[in-house]
Design an enzyme around this catalytic site. Structure first.
Site, mmCIF file in Angstrom:
data_model
loop_
_atom_site.group_PDB
_atom_site.id
_atom_site.type_symbol
_atom_site.label_atom_id
_atom_site.label_comp_id
_atom_site.label_asym_id
_atom_site.label_seq_id
_atom_site.Cartn_x
_atom_site.Cartn_y
_atom_site.Cartn_z
ATOM 1 C CD GLU A 174 176.527 -61.717 14.734
ATOM 2 O OE1 GLU A 174 177.647 -61.233 15.000
ATOM 3 O OE2 GLU A 174 176.273 -62.319 13.658
ATOM 4 C CD GLU A 333 180.083 -63.694 17.430
ATOM 5 O OE1 GLU A 333 180.540 -63.320 16.325
ATOM 6 O OE2 GLU A 333 179.022 -64.330 17.534
#
Length: 754
Positions: A174, A333
């Site tokens: 991320e 995710e």
């Protein structure tokens, strides 16, 4: 750090996109839908590892992401490496048939690095150092941090380049979560270099940034400053601010590429990815640009509580599919239930875990992964749900995890992997520049949101049973009948020419109220609004505006700060809305259109007492204009989701013929018509098609005459309904499947090309 090869606006030519490569599984043929999640064995005693793997096999887990936050375990002291524990767990996973997506482990640096080199810490816009202790407490432009990170990448690559269980590389995690905007001296030096590479001459930069305003002229690239905090209500130069946003995306992309290339030089034969963060509350980077640099697109998505839950998921996924050019993508995710980082963290209700995962598959995901496998017992994410909860395997969540694994296995065995989502007729355009630009503090309204408007248009198309795709602005539009530009604030002259050519060639364009106000330099086009393309956009739309009428809820007193006193009138007496002749209502922004082309048709005008009060009565609000062989619609004001759906029905979209304005946003539709309460998506291969039907409603819905063989009927009742229930057009009984709340039906049939 060098950003000298960065192209203007941070965009890259899709012709230089990396070849698509997908990670293999440890199955006999390497195929199947990937299923698993982040696994953090270093956070647990080694005695739990065998139990983890036993339960993973029970849940049909076939892949895990490993080592994402393990730097301090891999290098506990500078230059001292410990890979033995990682060797052991990778070997155990491989013997169990579980593939490893191995991380570069650089997302969170060990504390010894920060202690020794505090100069790697980011700085916020106020000049405060961002302290260590969380994730990504490092500057993307720091040469010191890069040296340490790339050394770890090389060590990992040398160690695991030939390990058969490692089938993909997961770079960092991320990017930009905590360091998207850095105002350090390293960042300033890199920004100056980025500007030099983009503009070439300081005169070109001064022209692009309009530095004649407020005495901001710079004589040399070394005088360029970052848009740091300048005072209580000071306003940054919007042209400079937009370039700084582009630079920030590029700086992190260059760091990603450096990590990727350090590993690729040693281990070139395994695919590379990094997890994007795309949901309609965030889209931190120019992911259309980033998608050129990964071998397969990955995304992290977390659900929105409330009635938008499923629709928001589908909208975000559609954009991810657009970034992937329609190829399969990887859900890296999502959550089994509640997260722990919102003010209020709702759990998923029964059926939502499986429904959400299957919805992601419907929208193009060939990998379904969760954060994380085993729920942490300590740390910042201890109350973030996981596949194996605190309460253990005897839980509803774990039973659902196991059931989902079996369903995904069934879809993989049926040949779903590699199929593509069948395109829609309509594309809604998204652009990072416009999303960044709508956050500008110098616009007529500070309540604009390009991404939220994309979401509202997407949901409205679902409400009329006419699903749209969401694609990047830079995409090829030629395969679509209609394109929609909701608050695409920034349009270059080249973009406007593409739009004009699309319409002239027979396409339909729907252009929203705050579209095309500025070009890529944040310069306003002259001659009237919208000014993009030196007036060409006005020619296509057949309108000219001279002002914006900004309304809303910024009164001094009254309910919830809106100043309306509950009666729709602000404290100073101005109406908080403007009505339209078609029954719609404007609540934020009304273009004051003063000229309409002679060959254009006005479809709705501002009308009524509120319009009179704002001196808008009779002013055109929605205009249709034929241009070449196509048609352009100008929607000159903001609409909520229900009014967007009203507009779409009025101009012929959707197949519903019922009520135009329902409390739940859906029309009552006659038997045999598509049901707007069902999200219907098709995935196709050369020889087979898969139809996904997902209930959008809270009550039962019915799929009439679903084609093909049923693969999955989750929370469904199948059977035949008589004429009193479900019937075909002639009134005869027909096959029907009832989808209960959170129900999903998946069918498969041989495609016509077989």
């Amino acid at each position: 750090m060098s950003l000298s090869t960065t192209k203007a606006l941070g965009r890259s030519d899709s012709a230089i996109r990396r070849p698509f490569r997908w990670p293999t599984l440890l199955t006999d043929n390497g195929a199947g839908l990937a299923y698993g999640g982040d696994y953090n064995p270093d956070q647990w005693p080694e005695t739990t590892w065998d139990e983890d793997i036993r339960l993973m096999r029970q849940a049909h887990v076939n892949t895990v992401a490993l080592g994402i936050f393990s730097w301090s375990r891999l290098e506990p002291r500078e230059g001292e490496y410990d890979f033995d524990w990682l060797d052991r767990i990778i070997d155990k996973l491989g013997r169990a048939g579980i593939a490893v997506d191995l991380a570069s482990a650089t997302a969170a640096a060990p504390l010894w690095l920060y202690e020794r080199h505090p100069e790697v810490l980011p700085v916020d816009r106020y000049g405060h150092v961002v302290n260590p202790g969380s994730r990504q407490s490092w500057r993307p432009t720091s040469p010191v941090f890069r040296t340490y990170a790339l050394e770890l990448c090389r060590r990992l690559a040398e160690r695991y380049k030939d390990h058969p269980a490692v089938t993909a590389w997961h770079m960092n995690n991320e990017y930009g979560w905590n360091n998207r905007n850095d105002y350090s001296d390293d960042s300033q030096r890199a920004f100056r270099e980025w500007c030099r590479a983009k503009y070439g001459t300081i005169d070109a930069l001064n022209e692009a940034w309009g530095t004649a305003f407020w005495s901001q002229h710079v004589n040399d690239f070394d005088e360029i400053l970052l848009p740091r905090h300048m005072g209580g209500d000071a306003m940054a130069n919007p042209s400079q601010q937009l370039d700084y946003e582009r630079f920030g995306s590029d700086a992190l992309k260059e760091f990603y590429k450096a990590e990727r290339d350090a590993i690729a030089r040693i281990c070139p034969d395994k695919p590379f990815t990094t997890n994007f963060m795309v949901s309609t509350d965030q889209c931190a980077m120019d992911y259309a640009d980033w998608s050129d640099e990964v071998d397969f697109v990955s995304n992290d998505h977390y659900f929105h509580e409330g009635e938008s839950h499923l629709d928001e998921l589908a909208c975000s996924d559609s954009l991810v599919s657009g970034f992937a050019l329609g190829r399969p993508w990887y859900l890296m995710e999502h959550s089994t239930s509640a997260v722990q980082w919102k003010p209020l963290n709702a759990r998923k209700r029964h059926g939502e875990l499986i429904r959400d995962a299957l919805a992601h598959v419907a929208m193009g995901a060939d990998a379904i992964n969760f954060f994380q496998w085993r729920q942490s017992r300590s740390g910042a994410e201890a109350f973030h749900s996981a596949m194996l909860p605190h309460a253990g395997a005897g839980t509803r969540v774990f039973r659902d995890v196991c059931e989902l694994g079996g369903l995904l296995k069934r879809l993989g065995e049926a040949g779903l992997q590699g199929s593509r989502v069948a395109p829609s007729r309509t594309a809604i355009l998204f652009d990072a520049d416009s999303e960044w630009a709508t956050r500008c503090q110098t616009l007529p309204s500070m309540k604009l949101s390009h991404w939220h408007d994309v979401r509202d248009w997407y949901r409205a198309f679902l409400d009329v049973a006419d699903r749209a795709d969401v694609v990047p602005l830079r995409a090829d539009w030629s395969g679509y009948d209609t394109i929609v530009l909701p608050t695409v604030l920034v349009l270059s002259a080249a973009d406007v020419r593409r739009l004009a050519d699309f319409v002239r060639g027979g396409g339909t364009a729907i252009v929203g109220y705050a579209t095309g106000l500025v070009d890529e330099r944040f310069h306003v086009g002259l001659g009237g609004y919208p000014g993009a393309g030196d007036g060409l956009l006005r020619d296509v739309l057949g309108v000219r505006g001279e002002e914006f009428n900004i309304i809303g809820d910024e009164g001094e007193d009254g309910c919830d700060g809106c100043g309306c006193g509950g009666d729709g009138v602000t404290a100073v007496g101005d109406p908080a809305t403007v009505g339209l002749s078609n029954g719609a209502v404007c609540r934020l922004w009304a273009n004051v259109v003063d000229e309409v082309a002679p060959d254009a048709a006005v479809l709705a005008r501002y009308e009524g007492d509120t319009a009179t009060e704002w001196e808008l009565d009779g002013t055109p609000a929605i205009v249709r204009h034929d241009y070449g062989d196509g048609t352009a619609y100008f929607v000159g004001c903001d609409f909520d989701r229900g009014d967007i759906a009203r507009f779409l029905r009025d101009v012929g979209y959707g197949r519903g013929r019922g009520r135009a304005d329902c409390a739940d946003g859906w029309a009552d539709e006659p038997s045999g018509q598509s049901d707007a309460r069902i999200l219907h998506v098709t995935r196709e291969t050369d020889g087979r098609r898969f139809d996904f039907y997902i209930n959008r409603a809270h009550d039962d819905t019915v799929v009439r005459e679903p084609a093909g063989e049923t693969l999955i009927a989750y929370r469904c009742d199948t059977g035949v309904a008589d004429g009193a229930g479900v019937a075909d057009a002639a009134g005869a009984a027909c096959r029907a499947v009832t989808l209960h709340r959170n129900g999903v039906l998946v069918t498969t049939t041989a495609s016509r090309t077989q």
